[in-house]
Design an enzyme around this catalytic site. Structure first.
Site, PDB file in Angstrom:
ATOM      1  N   LYS A   1       0.818  -1.214   0.000  1.00 24.65           N
ATOM      2  CA  LYS A   1       0.000   0.000   0.000  1.00 24.65           C
ATOM      3  C   LYS A   1       0.852   1.266   0.000  1.00 24.65           C
ATOM      4  O   LYS A   1       0.498   2.265  -0.641  1.00 24.65           O
ATOM      5  CB  LYS A   1      -0.942   0.008   1.214  1.00 24.65           C
ATOM      6  CG  LYS A   1      -1.834  -1.217   1.333  1.00 24.65           C
ATOM      7  CD  LYS A   1      -2.620  -1.509   0.088  1.00 24.65           C
ATOM      8  CE  LYS A   1      -3.535  -2.694   0.291  1.00 24.65           C
ATOM      9  NZ  LYS A   1      -3.788  -3.494  -0.878  1.00 24.65           N
TER      10      LYS A   1
ATOM     11  N   HIS B   1     -16.176  -2.711   7.511  1.00 27.78           N
ATOM     12  CA  HIS B   1     -15.352  -2.315   6.363  1.00 27.78           C
ATOM     13  C   HIS B   1     -15.454  -3.319   5.217  1.00 27.78           C
ATOM     14  O   HIS B   1     -14.593  -3.342   4.332  1.00 27.78           O
ATOM     15  CB  HIS B   1     -13.878  -2.150   6.762  1.00 27.78           C
ATOM     16  CG  HIS B   1     -13.659  -1.150   7.849  1.00 27.78           C
ATOM     17  ND1 HIS B   1     -13.913   0.191   7.702  1.00 27.78           N
ATOM     18  CD2 HIS B   1     -13.225  -1.307   9.131  1.00 27.78           C
ATOM     19  CE1 HIS B   1     -13.630   0.825   8.824  1.00 27.78           C
ATOM     20  NE2 HIS B   1     -13.223  -0.055   9.701  1.00 27.78           N
TER      21      HIS B   1
ATOM     22  N   ARG C   1      -6.742  -8.541  -8.807  1.00 30.12           N
ATOM     23  CA  ARG C   1      -7.427  -9.822  -8.994  1.00 30.12           C
ATOM     24  C   ARG C   1      -8.840  -9.549  -9.481  1.00 30.12           C
ATOM     25  O   ARG C   1      -9.255  -8.396  -9.601  1.00 30.12           O
ATOM     26  CB  ARG C   1      -7.494 -10.583  -7.664  1.00 30.12           C
ATOM     27  CG  ARG C   1      -8.103  -9.733  -6.539  1.00 30.12           C
ATOM     28  CD  ARG C   1      -8.349 -10.519  -5.284  1.00 30.12           C
ATOM     29  NE  ARG C   1      -8.630  -9.675  -4.142  1.00 30.12           N
ATOM     30  CZ  ARG C   1      -9.797  -9.120  -3.857  1.00 30.12           C
ATOM     31  NH1 ARG C   1     -10.819  -9.302  -4.688  1.00 30.12           N
ATOM     32  NH2 ARG C   1      -9.981  -8.390  -2.771  1.00 30.12           N
TER      33      ARG C   1
END
Length: 742
Positions: free
Chosen positions: A159, A280, A338
């Site tokens: 990230k 989330h 993906r």
């Protein structure tokens, strides 16, 4: 604000006709999206054999397309999954052994593919799908990895690194800290610089795991420890490395489906709004995103393509953005390298099969469609919404559930109604894996139509044997704010009172339950009588058919306003299939009386399911009653699109229920779980709502809180213990428990 209501599109009648099959381009065909390097050449080698390194619905979905393309497919299974649908969908299935985590054993999976001479491997989503080392191992072994290049996956999977690349490419990112300083006080100092609230997120994060919102400095250390523990459990070594980012208070989660080939072409197949979430994690996904102006939409698409091309991406990917409701600005969040869970939404609005695209691009072919052709399809094909059917209890904080699917009925599928499922009736949903049972995807000529069609389809969905979120999804479809497109990731909390408003169970529900129970008793003891010309009973008949019969049902439905109440139903047979019925409810001035009710019913061979058609004085009502063999007193009633769960009450229990309201003497595990830590000690006095135990189930942390004030008598389990659902975790001193609840 840039995110304003989208201009209404008037769709032509032919817009819902089947889209033409995607055409394949020859090497000389023009690709309008990006320029093609004149020197680029790639040999096309069709995929003929495939190993699916995944399980459940995505393995079945991949297998369907592979079969349609004539690709011989092999699946994998652990001992838990030996009887699963994905293990049985092809003659070729390989065992991974007893470990539930064996789907993460990359070296072994690669070795199996080599051993069996399999040409290609599709990782699905989750597990090893975003593991660059696994993709590289496939490549080194001469196995075609149906996914992006390992380096692109590594760049986007980190990230912190991905945000550096995006910033350099001109893609806007959320302000935050993405560095190597990882001590608690170092990260706390960064959070203070950014200013609260902040979002803690693992550099290896995804699927909502390893993420925590921190609102104040005081809770920073606790939330950081919790996020790190969950990230390590979900992503392994390195998962505890955290990003600290500014938390956008009113964010929308909008993502773009991108697809790239080996020739430098990249297209955006529209965007999806995934703002309706819990923990989330997404519950509903839709395309196109509502209340989004075309300028912002096209900008998102272009930034997503820029992001993919910046890392030399190939294949299917999703670029996720946070869109600030207050400013209209959007920021790059992450790229999922993906196929996404929600890819069917994009397939519905573009008339494509993205798994087929994956196979063709992996074989060296060019993208089947240009950006202009995709946009033309999106303009014609309306709107699509996906609802995830989860084994969980929304009324109990969306706690995961597991168990056998005793009864499963699904809506009829069509061109506009699709179900991607991993289970059938009789299967067991294991606590070892994600609890998603199926995905229900619908399409309509516009968003409003799609929402109505989704609710109607959900009303036909019936599940008994474990808790699901189906009733909650129906309420979402009826929410005025959702219908208006007023979305943000805090949608459920914002509209909690409306979404969790208790539902009233009609008296007709209890009538049907009583008639079903009466019919079951008659079935067990067949009547000796015959009916006369007008339905009168001739002869003596069986005892169950003569005189008044009384049944008592306790409401055990967490979403019902009558939860815990006991309702009494008196049934008086008047003739063949003819009854007078009284329903007595707590607090009612008088019973509800139904006279001359005619009921026709049919039971399944196992007598666990009964269908009733009952003619009340003012309406005909069709119902399905299901009894759980594992809990014979439990009766589930499906009626007029609603599910109500009841328990047949014995007379002694009935009397007790009318007179007593006992305090809980213990707290039990709401689901199969692992004990992470106890937050209290024996002898501690706690208040209602205090944290007692932290558990882990399906790689998600859950805090078990005290239902009452009291004194802890005993902690039944220690850190690391594995517990079944219903296992006692904490015992209270009984006198204190009763006093604390009064």
């Amino acid at each position: 604000m840039r995110a304003v209501k989208r201009t209404s599109r008037h769709l032509r009648v032919p817009s819902l006709a089947p889209a033409p099959a995607p055409r394949l381009f020859t090497p000389s065909a023009p690709i309008a999206t990006h320029a093609v390097c004149s020197g680029s050449t790639t040999t096309v080698k069709p995929i003929t054999s495939l190993l699916i390194a995944n399980r459940g619905e995505i393995a079945l979905r991949i297998a369907r397309t592979a079969s349609a393309m004539g690709i011989r497919t092999t699946t994998l299974y652990t001992d838990i999954d030996a009887a699963s649908q994905h293990a049985r969908c092809t003659p070729y299935a390989l065992a991974l052994g007893p470990a539930s985590a064996a789907y993460l054993d990359g070296p072994r999976i690669v070795a199996l593919a080599k051993q069996h001479g399999i040409q290609a491997l599709h990782p699905g989503y989750g597990f090893l799908s975003e593991n660059p080392a696994f993709a590289k191992a496939c490549e080194d072994a001469g196995i075609v990895f149906v996914g992006p290049p390992p380096q692109a996956m590594a760049d986007m999977g980190d990230k912190a690194r991905s945000k550096e690349i995006m910033t350099a490419a001109g893609v806007p990112c959320v302000p935050g800290y993405h560095g190597a300083e990882q001590e608690v006080e170092q990260l706390r100092a960064r959070a203070r610089e950014i200013k609260y609230p902040v979002l803690l997120k693992s550099v290896k994060g995804g699927g909502g795991k390893g993420m925590r919102i921190v609102k104040t400095d005081d809770e920073f250390a606790e939330q950081l420890a919790s996020a790190r523990a969950e990230a390590r459990a979900s992503f392994g070594e390195g998962g505890e490395v955290m990003l600290v980012e500014k938390y956008v208070v009113r964010p929308r989660h909008v993502e773009v489906q991108v697809f790239a080939d080996r020739y430098g072409n990249c297209v955006a197949l529209g965007e999806r709004d995934c703002s309706v979430q819990r923990r989330h994690q997404k519950i509903l996904e839709e395309s196109p995103a509502p209340l989004l102006d075309d300028s912002t939409r096209k900008d998102l698409w272009e930034k997503a393509r820029t992001a993919a091309l910046a890392v030399g991406y190939v294949g299917a990917g999703t670029v996720e953005f946070i869109l600030d409701r207050d400013t209209g600005d959007f920021y790059f969040m992450e790229m999922n390298t993906r196929l996404q869970v929600e890819h069917p939404v994009s397939e519905m609005v573009t008339g494509t099969d993205l798994v087929e695209w994956q196979f063709r691009v992996a074989a060296g072919e060019r993208l089947p469609l240009t950006q202009d052709e995709i946009e033309a399809r999106i303009n014609e094909r309306g709107a699509a919404i996906e609802a995830r059917i989860y084994a969980e209890n929304p009324e109990k904080g969306f706690f995961p559930d597991s168990g056998k699917l005793v009864h499963l009925a699904t809506p009829a599928t069509s061109e506009d109604i699709r179900i991607d499922a991993g289970f059938v009736e009789g299967d067991t949903v294991s606590e070892a894996y994600d609890g998603m049972i199926a995905k229900l995807i619908v399409r309509g000529k516009d968003r409003e139509t799609a929402i109505r069609k989704l609710e109607l389809a959900l009303r036909e969905y019936e599940v008994v044997g474990l808790s699901t979120n189906i009733e909650f999804l129906k309420r979402l479809c009826r929410s005025p704010a959702f219908i208006e497109g007023d979305l943000e990731t805090g949608f459920i909390d914002k509209w909690r009172d409306e979404l969790f408003a208790p539902r009233h169970a009609s008296s007709e529900v209890f009538v049907q339950a009583a008639l079903g129970q009466l019919g079951s008793q008659i079935h067990q003891s067949p009547p000796l009588s015959a009916s006369g010309p007008h339905g009168e009973i001739l002869g003596f008949g069986a005892p169950a058919t003569q005189g008044e019969r009384t049944f008592a049902f306790r409401v055990r439905d967490d979403s019902s306003a009558e939860q815990g109440e006991v309702v009494q139903v008196a049934v008086t047979p008047k003739g063949h299939a003819l009854y007078d019925i009284r329903v007595s409810r707590p607090g009612a001035d008088a019973p509800a009386v139904f006279e001359n009710v005619v009921c026709k019913q049919a039971s399944s061979p196992a007598a666990s399911k009964t269908t009733l058609t009952t003619f009340f004085p003012e309406a005909r009502v069709d119902s399905t009653l299901v009894r759980n063999p594992a809990a014979p007193d439990n009766v589930t009633v499906f009626q007029l699109g609603h599910k109500t769960e009841l328990q047949l009450v014995e007379s002694a229990w009935f009397e007790k229920a009318l007179g007593l309201k006992e305090a809980a003497a213990s707290v039990v595990a709401p689901m199969p779980c692992k004990i992470l830590r106890n937050e209290v000690n024996e002898g501690d006095r706690v208040e209602k709502g205090a944290a007692l135990v932290v558990i882990e189930s399906m790689k998600m942390e859950t805090v078990i809180r005290s239902p009452q004030a009291g004194v802890i008598k005993k902690l039944a389990h220690k850190q690391g213990d594995i517990c079944k659902a219903g296992t006692v975790l904490v015992l209270f001193e009984e006198a204190e428990a009763v006093e604390g609840s009064s």
